[in-house]
Design a protein around this motif. Structure first.
Motif, short mmCIF file in Angstrom:
data_model
loop_
_atom_site.label_atom_id
_atom_site.label_comp_id
_atom_site.label_asym_id
_atom_site.label_seq_id
_atom_site.Cartn_x
_atom_site.Cartn_y
_atom_site.Cartn_z
N ALA A 47 -4.46 3.38 -7.84
CA ALA A 47 -5.89 3.37 -7.55
C ALA A 47 -6.67 2.41 -8.44
O ALA A 47 -7.67 1.84 -8.00
N VAL A 50 -6.91 -1.12 -7.03
CA VAL A 50 -7.74 -1.14 -5.82
C VAL A 50 -9.21 -1.11 -6.20
O VAL A 50 -10.03 -1.82 -5.60
N SER A 53 -10.16 -4.68 -7.34
CA SER A 53 -10.11 -5.82 -6.42
C SER A 53 -10.82 -5.60 -5.09
O SER A 53 -11.15 -6.57 -4.42
N ALA A 54 -11.05 -4.37 -4.68
CA ALA A 54 -11.68 -4.12 -3.38
C ALA A 54 -13.17 -4.41 -3.44
O ALA A 54 -13.81 -4.21 -4.46
N SER A 58 -16.21 -0.43 0.73
CA SER A 58 -15.00 -0.39 1.56
C SER A 58 -14.36 0.99 1.49
O SER A 58 -14.57 1.74 0.55
N LYS A 59 -13.58 1.29 2.52
CA LYS A 59 -12.89 2.58 2.57
C LYS A 59 -11.78 2.66 1.54
O LYS A 59 -11.47 3.73 1.04
N ASP A 60 -11.17 1.51 1.22
CA ASP A 60 -10.12 1.50 0.20
C ASP A 60 -10.66 1.93 -1.15
O ASP A 60 -10.04 2.69 -1.88
N ARG A 61 -11.85 1.45 -1.46
CA ARG A 61 -12.46 1.77 -2.75
C ARG A 61 -12.82 3.26 -2.84
O ARG A 61 -12.60 3.90 -3.86
N SER A 62 -13.36 3.80 -1.76
CA SER A 62 -13.72 5.22 -1.79
C SER A 62 -12.47 6.11 -1.81
O SER A 62 -12.45 7.15 -2.47
N SER A 63 -11.40 5.70 -1.12
CA SER A 63 -10.15 6.46 -1.15
C SER A 63 -9.54 6.42 -2.55
O SER A 63 -9.00 7.42 -3.03
N ALA A 64 -9.62 5.28 -3.21
CA ALA A 64 -9.11 5.18 -4.58
C ALA A 64 -9.92 6.04 -5.54
O ALA A 64 -9.36 6.68 -6.44
#
Length: 90
Positions: A47, A50, A53-54, A58-64
């Protein structure tokens, strides 16, 4: 925790004597939180890059971020019984 629960009960059965305190009270929390802490440390390792770099929305950032919160909760839940078992709280 569903997988390590029976193993932790078996470890507690083997390390606690019939009378008196256990000479090794740290074994049961170690066995119980071994797999969840392994997965939490992997989530931490995956995480952090992510989050760096995200892009901001973004959804990647919130998931991390959610993975880091869950990992922190697991570490806190594991640290309490472990410190209590070695006698820090009482």
């Amino acid at each position: 925790m569903f997988l390590t629960g029976p193993a932790a009960m078996f470890a507690m059965l083997l390390t606690y004597p019939d009378e008196g305190p256990s000479p090794r009270p740290w074994v049961m929390p170690l066995v119980f939180f071994s797999l969840p802490l392994l997965f939490a440390s992997l989530a931490l390792r995956l995480a952090l890059p992510v989050l760096k770099s995200a892009p901001q929305p973004s959804k990647d950032r919130s998931s991390a971020a959610v993975a880091l919160c869950i990992a922190g909760l697991m570490f806190a839940l594991a640290l309490g019984p472990a410190l209590d078992a070695i006698g820090l709280f009482g």
